[in-house]
Design an enzyme around this catalytic site. Structure first.
Site, PDB file in Angstrom:
ATOM      1  N   GLU A 263       0.901  -1.285  -0.064  1.00 31.47           N
ATOM      2  CA  GLU A 263       0.042  -0.085   0.080  1.00 31.47           C
ATOM      3  C   GLU A 263       0.757   1.261  -0.112  1.00 31.47           C
ATOM      4  OE1 GLU A 263      -2.624   2.230   3.553  1.00 31.47           O
ATOM      5  OE2 GLU A 263      -2.085   0.360   3.758  1.00 31.47           O
TER       6      GLU A 263
ATOM      7  N   ASP B 166      -1.099  -1.601   5.883  1.00 30.89           N
ATOM      8  CA  ASP B 166      -0.749  -1.011   7.279  1.00 30.89           C
ATOM      9  C   ASP B 166      -1.868  -1.745   8.182  1.00 30.89           C
ATOM     10  OD1 ASP B 166       0.800   0.733   6.268  1.00 30.89           O
ATOM     11  OD2 ASP B 166      -0.147   2.385   6.182  1.00 30.89           O
TER      12      ASP B 166
ATOM     13  N   ASP C 268      -4.187  -0.942  10.255  1.00 31.64           N
ATOM     14  CA  ASP C 268      -5.035  -0.046  10.624  1.00 31.64           C
ATOM     15  C   ASP C 268      -6.374  -0.230   9.717  1.00 31.64           C
ATOM     16  OD1 ASP C 268      -4.566   1.239   8.288  1.00 31.64           O
ATOM     17  OD2 ASP C 268      -3.672   2.776   9.266  1.00 31.64           O
TER      18      ASP C 268
ATOM     19  N   ASP D  83      -7.718   1.580   7.494  1.00 30.36           N
ATOM     20  CA  ASP D  83      -7.420   1.624   5.845  1.00 30.36           C
ATOM     21  C   ASP D  83      -6.961   0.474   5.357  1.00 30.36           C
ATOM     22  OD1 ASP D  83      -8.912   4.031   5.756  1.00 30.36           O
ATOM     23  OD2 ASP D  83      -7.126   5.428   5.891  1.00 30.36           O
TER      24      ASP D  83
END
Length: 644
Positions: A430, A503, A505, A507
């Protein structure tokens, strides 16, 4: 000096009677393999069916015995047994059985629509049989005669029989001198006879085969009867297909006093199709005028309906978008059909094609307008298919043909150096910053890195037009090299493992979910073969002096502090993203085969599990927000998280 060969009248060979058939059997039955062998059954059976179509018979019996003989009987008028006016010392029966081009189907006085047209059918069967016996039941008398290889073995015998028995019975055994094998396929016989019963609705055919001859699930005994013809057949054979719309198109068209056409189409959701066409009950596997008329008229009707109702992109549809997903049948009964060859595999009749096109187009347009709600649903599906078909050509250009074609790979891909696929991994990362760290952290020989910018397109309900134009998906397709959808080939996948590295998280999880959706929708086998993985980057770094530990969630962080740093206050760093992680740490925690953690993403291919998975993707990734809301209501445990 070699003597010159002379060529004179004595070298001209004259073949008499049925000799031409035995000399050149392929001219009459196509070939002498399994197809030609079964053609014999067709010739005899078609004579029985012609009697049914003409209205003189209702029942047919078929029996395949273990001695390889076939017996077929109808209850029609029977082959004429009176003496022929041209050959006054011969009965018509004998002439029909032993003479080519002798029959009652040259004029339309006896048979209006008939499968046998050349008068060679039964005489050809006789010529190519080691044994053949014909029996005619007529006015309480039985007339019988035996033959071998087309030659008469005895004079016609006349005996008494029951008054209620009538019709023709043929028993024949193919000649093994002619055919490669004289063993019939029970399955082929059953399907052939079943279709005859379907095509002439109301015909009763008693089917029987000796059990010893059956090696599959073909029934050895069955009474075949389809009072509604095509409708009964489609319900019996294709009812389990997943349909776009529940109704089917069925029409019976009268072309003239004695000519007619019947059509049925059932519209499938998935790419499963059959196209069966017949002329006077004879299958025409190579199609011809009637099939062309069907294809042309359906397409014209759909486009006219679309234009009238102002449906955009209707012009993009072609006949394959409809017929590759449909079970379709067309049967015509016409006077004097023109077949290409004696084996009657194709019809060539431009005039009948034009007439059929007009009639079918008219009927199908009426059907579309009468069932508007279903018609719109059908046409919207056809448009989606046409876009898929068109845009696949764009995507094909992105597919990599060989591993060596580096020039076709996307610019952002940093490829591995290994020429062998074994042990190779593609990390889909990403963002550019994370991609930069991953490029430095990777093991160059076996690990490749492809950075993607932001969140990719949600492909669950997107058209291939959008997918083909999306640069991030283009890069992904090029990097993998195995194609998508119908063009997907696992053997062309350029890497052994595909690892999604996002990541830790919300997102990052969303991006991973979008990527998994893409693989599920267009590269399904990557999931079933276990090639797709999720990387597990740590969320926290915990260090004190030279002691460093990594935690993957809050709970693990607390446990590590409690167990390993209980007397000190360690420095706890929360990684905001992979781009902030130094390359050496990324390698150690996420890319090193010996130390990293991976989650394999695969699919259980049991029917129940597949349905659950499809429903889950539809709920979470589909267009309908209410399904997502319902999923959250059912799966989020709010009460346990309330801080009261």
């Amino acid at each position: 000096m070699t003597k010159k060969k002379t060529y004179s009248a004595k070298d001209i060979e004259v073949l008499e009677g049925l000799q031409p058939v035995r000399k050149r059997p392929s001219m009459y039955i196509g070939n002498t393999n399994e197809e030609g062998l079964h053609h014999l059954v067709n010739e005899v059976l078609d004579n029985c069916i012609d009697e049914v179509v003409a209205g003189y018979a209702k029942n047919i019996s078929f029996y395949y015995a273990k001695d390889n003989s076939i017996t077929i009987k109808d209850d029609g008028r029977g082959i004429p047994i009176d003496y022929h006016p041209k050959y006054k010392n011969k009965r018509a029966l004998e002439i029909v059985m032993t003479t080519l081009h002798a029959g009652g189907k040259f004029s339309d006085n006896v048979y209006k629509t008939s499968g046998g047209l050349h008068g060679v059918g039964i005489s050809v069967v006789n010529a190519l049989s080691k044994e053949l016996e014909v029996k005619i039941f007529n006015k309480s008398k039985l007339y019988s005669q035996k033959y071998s290889k087309g030659l008469i073995k005895n004079k016609i015998k006349i005996q008494r029989c029951a008054k209620n028995i009538k019709g023709t019975e043929i028993r024949f055994m193919p000649d093994k001198e002619i055919f490669q094998s004289i063993t019939f396929s029970p399955k082929k016989l059953f399907n052939l006879i079943k279709m005859k019963s379907v095509l002439v609705k109301g015909t009763k055919i008693s089917f029987k085969i000796d059990k010893e001859l059956i090696k599959d699930k073909t029934p050895n005994k069955k009474d075949l009867y389809y009072p509604n013809g095509f409708i009964d057949f489609v319900k019996e054979n294709f009812d389990t297909r997943k349909k776009i719309i529940s109704i089917f198109f069925h029409s019976e068209i009268k072309l003239s006093a004695n000519e007619k056409c019947e059509i049925l189409l059932s519209f499938n959701e998935n790419e499963k199709s059959t196209m069966s066409s017949y002329c006077n009950t004879i299958e025409t596997p190579d199609g011809g005028s009637h099939e062309n008329a069907l294809k042309n008229s359906l397409l014209k009707s759909i486009k006219l309906f679309g234009q009238k109702n102002k449906i955009s992109k209707i012009t993009n549809i072609n006949s394959s978008d409809l017929l590759d997903y449909s079970d379709s049948l067309i049967s015509i009964f016409i006077n004097s059909p023109i077949f290409e060859g004696q084996t009657k595999k194709r019809i060539a009749m431009p005039l009948i094609q034009k007439k059929l096109e007009q009639e079918i187009q008219h009927k199908f347009l009426i059907w579309l307008n009468t069932n508007k709600k279903d018609s719109f649903r059908l046409i919207n599906s056809l448009i989606e298919r046409s876009l898929l078909r068109t845009d696949l050509s764009k995507i094909k250009e992105l597919e990599r043909k060989t591993i060596k074609e580096k020039n076709r790979l996307p610019g952002k891909l940093v490829d591995c150096t290994s020429k062998s696929i074994h042990g190779t991994e593609l990390f889909i990362v990403e963002g550019d910053s994370a991609g930069g760290s991953a490029k430095q952290a990777r093991f160059r020989e076996k690990q490749a890195v492809l950075p993607l910018r932001g969140k990719i397109l949600n492909v669950h309900d997107a058209s291939l037009a959008k997918i083909a134009d999306n640069s991030e998906i283009q890069n992904l397709i090029q990097a993998l090299g195995c194609g998508i959808g119908k063009n997907f080939q696992l053997s062309k996948l350029r890497y052994e493992k595909i690892i999604l590295m996002t990541d830790a998280d919300v997102d990052g999880s969303h991006i991973a979910t979008l990527l998994i959706t893409f693989f599920y929708k267009f590269m399904y086998k990557i999931l079933t073969y276990g090639c797709l993985y999720l990387a597990m980057p740590p969320l926290y770094k915990i260090n004190h002096n030279n002691a460093i530990e990594y935690a993957y969630d809050e709970k693990e962080k607390e446990k590590i502090i409690k167990d390993k740093f209980f007397n000190v206050s360690p420095l706890v760093t929360r990684f905001k993203g992979l781009g902030e992680m130094p390359a050496d740490q990324l390698r150690e925690t996420t890319m090193d085969i010996k130390k990293r953690k991976l989650i394999k993403i695969n699919i259980k291919e049991k029917t129940k599990e597949i349905r659950k998975t499809e429903l889950l993707f539809k709920s979470l990734m589909g267009k309908k927000a209410e399904l997502r809301y319902k999923f959250i209501q059912q799966n989020a445990n709010f009460t346990n998280n309330l801080d009261i």
